[in-house]
Design a protein around this motif. Structure first.
Motif, mmCIF file in Angstrom:
data_model
loop_
_atom_site.group_PDB
_atom_site.id
_atom_site.type_symbol
_atom_site.label_atom_id
_atom_site.label_comp_id
_atom_site.label_asym_id
_atom_site.label_seq_id
_atom_site.Cartn_x
_atom_site.Cartn_y
_atom_site.Cartn_z
ATOM 1 N N ASN A 14 0.812 -1.216 0.000
ATOM 2 C CA ASN A 14 0.000 0.000 0.000
ATOM 3 C C ASN A 14 0.849 1.272 0.000
ATOM 4 O O ASN A 14 0.306 2.368 0.050
ATOM 5 C CB ASN A 14 -0.915 0.027 1.216
ATOM 6 C CG ASN A 14 -1.995 -1.022 1.146
ATOM 7 O OD1 ASN A 14 -2.256 -1.571 0.092
ATOM 8 N ND2 ASN A 14 -2.616 -1.316 2.253
ATOM 9 N N ALA A 15 2.152 1.133 -0.084
ATOM 10 C CA ALA A 15 3.046 2.285 0.007
ATOM 11 C C ALA A 15 2.806 3.322 -1.093
ATOM 12 O O ALA A 15 2.983 4.518 -0.865
ATOM 13 C CB ALA A 15 4.495 1.826 -0.018
ATOM 14 N N PHE A 16 2.362 2.892 -2.265
ATOM 15 C CA PHE A 16 2.145 3.831 -3.363
ATOM 16 C C PHE A 16 0.961 4.765 -3.109
ATOM 17 O O PHE A 16 0.827 5.786 -3.772
ATOM 18 C CB PHE A 16 1.945 3.071 -4.678
ATOM 19 C CG PHE A 16 0.626 2.363 -4.793
ATOM 20 C CD1 PHE A 16 -0.420 2.956 -5.468
ATOM 21 C CD2 PHE A 16 0.438 1.121 -4.211
ATOM 22 C CE1 PHE A 16 -1.653 2.306 -5.581
ATOM 23 C CE2 PHE A 16 -0.776 0.464 -4.319
ATOM 24 C CZ PHE A 16 -1.820 1.064 -4.996
ATOM 25 N N LEU A 17 0.118 4.438 -2.130
ATOM 26 C CA LEU A 17 -1.048 5.269 -1.805
ATOM 27 C C LEU A 17 -0.766 6.307 -0.725
ATOM 28 O O LEU A 17 -1.518 7.260 -0.571
ATOM 29 C CB LEU A 17 -2.199 4.379 -1.301
ATOM 30 C CG LEU A 17 -2.790 3.391 -2.274
ATOM 31 C CD1 LEU A 17 -3.746 2.456 -1.543
ATOM 32 C CD2 LEU A 17 -3.517 4.122 -3.379
ATOM 33 N N ILE A 18 0.308 6.106 0.039
ATOM 34 C CA ILE A 18 0.546 6.892 1.239
ATOM 35 C C ILE A 18 1.705 7.861 1.045
ATOM 36 O O ILE A 18 2.806 7.461 0.680
ATOM 37 C CB ILE A 18 0.839 5.968 2.437
ATOM 38 C CG1 ILE A 18 -0.323 5.000 2.631
ATOM 39 C CG2 ILE A 18 1.100 6.774 3.701
ATOM 40 C CD1 ILE A 18 -0.040 3.872 3.590
ATOM 41 N N GLY A 19 1.466 9.142 1.297
ATOM 42 C CA GLY A 19 2.509 10.151 1.217
ATOM 43 C C GLY A 19 1.907 11.523 0.976
ATOM 44 O O GLY A 19 0.733 11.652 0.629
ATOM 45 N N PRO A 20 2.688 12.559 1.154
ATOM 46 C CA PRO A 20 2.197 13.917 0.927
ATOM 47 C C PRO A 20 1.678 14.095 -0.503
ATOM 48 O O PRO A 20 2.335 13.700 -1.462
ATOM 49 C CB PRO A 20 3.429 14.794 1.167
ATOM 50 C CG PRO A 20 4.333 13.965 2.016
ATOM 51 C CD PRO A 20 4.074 12.544 1.611
ATOM 52 N N GLY A 21 0.461 14.600 -0.625
ATOM 53 C CA GLY A 21 -0.134 14.836 -1.927
ATOM 54 C C GLY A 21 -0.727 13.608 -2.587
ATOM 55 O O GLY A 21 -1.242 13.688 -3.691
ATOM 56 N N MET A 22 -0.649 12.451 -1.921
ATOM 57 C CA MET A 22 -1.203 11.220 -2.489
ATOM 58 C C MET A 22 -2.593 10.966 -1.911
ATOM 59 O O MET A 22 -3.100 11.755 -1.119
ATOM 60 C CB MET A 22 -0.260 10.054 -2.214
ATOM 61 C CG MET A 22 1.070 10.200 -2.888
ATOM 62 S SD MET A 22 2.114 8.807 -2.515
ATOM 63 C CE MET A 22 3.153 8.805 -3.937
ATOM 64 N N ALA A 23 -3.222 9.863 -2.314
ATOM 65 C CA ALA A 23 -4.587 9.543 -1.883
ATOM 66 C C ALA A 23 -4.719 9.501 -0.356
ATOM 67 O O ALA A 23 -5.715 9.956 0.197
ATOM 68 C CB ALA A 23 -5.024 8.213 -2.484
ATOM 69 N N LEU A 24 -3.733 8.952 0.329
ATOM 70 C CA LEU A 24 -3.726 8.893 1.790
ATOM 71 C C LEU A 24 -2.601 9.790 2.308
ATOM 72 O O LEU A 24 -1.479 9.354 2.514
ATOM 73 C CB LEU A 24 -3.544 7.453 2.272
ATOM 74 C CG LEU A 24 -4.606 6.460 1.795
ATOM 75 C CD1 LEU A 24 -4.264 5.059 2.229
ATOM 76 C CD2 LEU A 24 -5.976 6.864 2.295
ATOM 77 N N ASP A 25 -2.925 11.042 2.497
ATOM 78 C CA ASP A 25 -1.940 12.039 2.937
ATOM 79 C C ASP A 25 -1.833 11.998 4.460
ATOM 80 O O ASP A 25 -2.803 12.250 5.168
ATOM 81 C CB ASP A 25 -2.388 13.421 2.488
ATOM 82 C CG ASP A 25 -1.327 14.484 2.698
ATOM 83 O OD1 ASP A 25 -0.482 14.323 3.596
ATOM 84 O OD2 ASP A 25 -1.355 15.478 1.955
ATOM 85 N N PRO A 26 -0.658 11.675 5.013
ATOM 86 C CA PRO A 26 -0.510 11.582 6.467
ATOM 87 C C PRO A 26 -0.675 12.926 7.186
ATOM 88 O O PRO A 26 -0.842 12.948 8.395
ATOM 89 C CB PRO A 26 0.892 11.008 6.668
ATOM 90 C CG PRO A 26 1.582 11.132 5.367
ATOM 91 C CD PRO A 26 0.553 11.279 4.303
ATOM 92 N N HIS A 27 -0.654 14.033 6.461
ATOM 93 C CA HIS A 27 -0.916 15.323 7.098
ATOM 94 C C HIS A 27 -2.408 15.542 7.301
ATOM 95 O O HIS A 27 -2.812 16.388 8.078
ATOM 96 C CB HIS A 27 -0.328 16.462 6.263
ATOM 97 C CG HIS A 27 1.166 16.424 6.219
ATOM 98 N ND1 HIS A 27 1.878 16.677 5.075
ATOM 99 C CD2 HIS A 27 2.079 16.148 7.164
ATOM 100 C CE1 HIS A 27 3.161 16.557 5.327
ATOM 101 N NE2 HIS A 27 3.316 16.224 6.590
ATOM 102 N N THR A 28 -3.225 14.764 6.579
ATOM 103 C CA THR A 28 -4.678 14.869 6.679
ATOM 104 C C THR A 28 -5.271 13.728 7.494
ATOM 105 O O THR A 28 -6.225 13.928 8.227
ATOM 106 C CB THR A 28 -5.307 14.842 5.270
ATOM 107 O OG1 THR A 28 -4.726 15.878 4.490
ATOM 108 C CG2 THR A 28 -6.802 15.038 5.326
ATOM 109 N N TYR A 29 -4.718 12.534 7.370
ATOM 110 C CA TYR A 29 -5.261 11.333 7.999
ATOM 111 C C TYR A 29 -4.252 10.698 8.949
ATOM 112 O O TYR A 29 -3.053 10.755 8.716
ATOM 113 C CB TYR A 29 -5.624 10.279 6.951
ATOM 114 C CG TYR A 29 -6.608 10.736 5.917
ATOM 115 C CD1 TYR A 29 -7.952 10.846 6.218
ATOM 116 C CD2 TYR A 29 -6.197 11.063 4.637
ATOM 117 C CE1 TYR A 29 -8.874 11.255 5.270
ATOM 118 C CE2 TYR A 29 -7.106 11.478 3.675
ATOM 119 C CZ TYR A 29 -8.444 11.568 3.997
ATOM 120 O OH TYR A 29 -9.336 11.977 3.062
#
Length: 41
Positions: A14-29
């Motif tokens: 799932n690493a391709f989904l997680i990161g700044p500006g990606m579908a799962l942004d850790p700054h938002t979720y």
């Protein structure tokens, strides 16, 4: 947010989904990616 892996998959799948500006942004979720049964991790 809980983002489970597929059966036999690992959190790395799932690493391709997680990161700044990606579908799962850790700054938002707050993201939890549990490894499922049978993946050997």
């Amino acid at each position: 947010m809980d983002c489970p892996t597929r059966y036999g998959g690992t959190h790395a799948d799932n690493a391709f989904l997680i990161g700044p500006g990606m579908a799962l942004d850790p700054h938002t979720y707050f993201i939890v990616v549990p490894d499922m049964l049978g993946n050997g991790v």
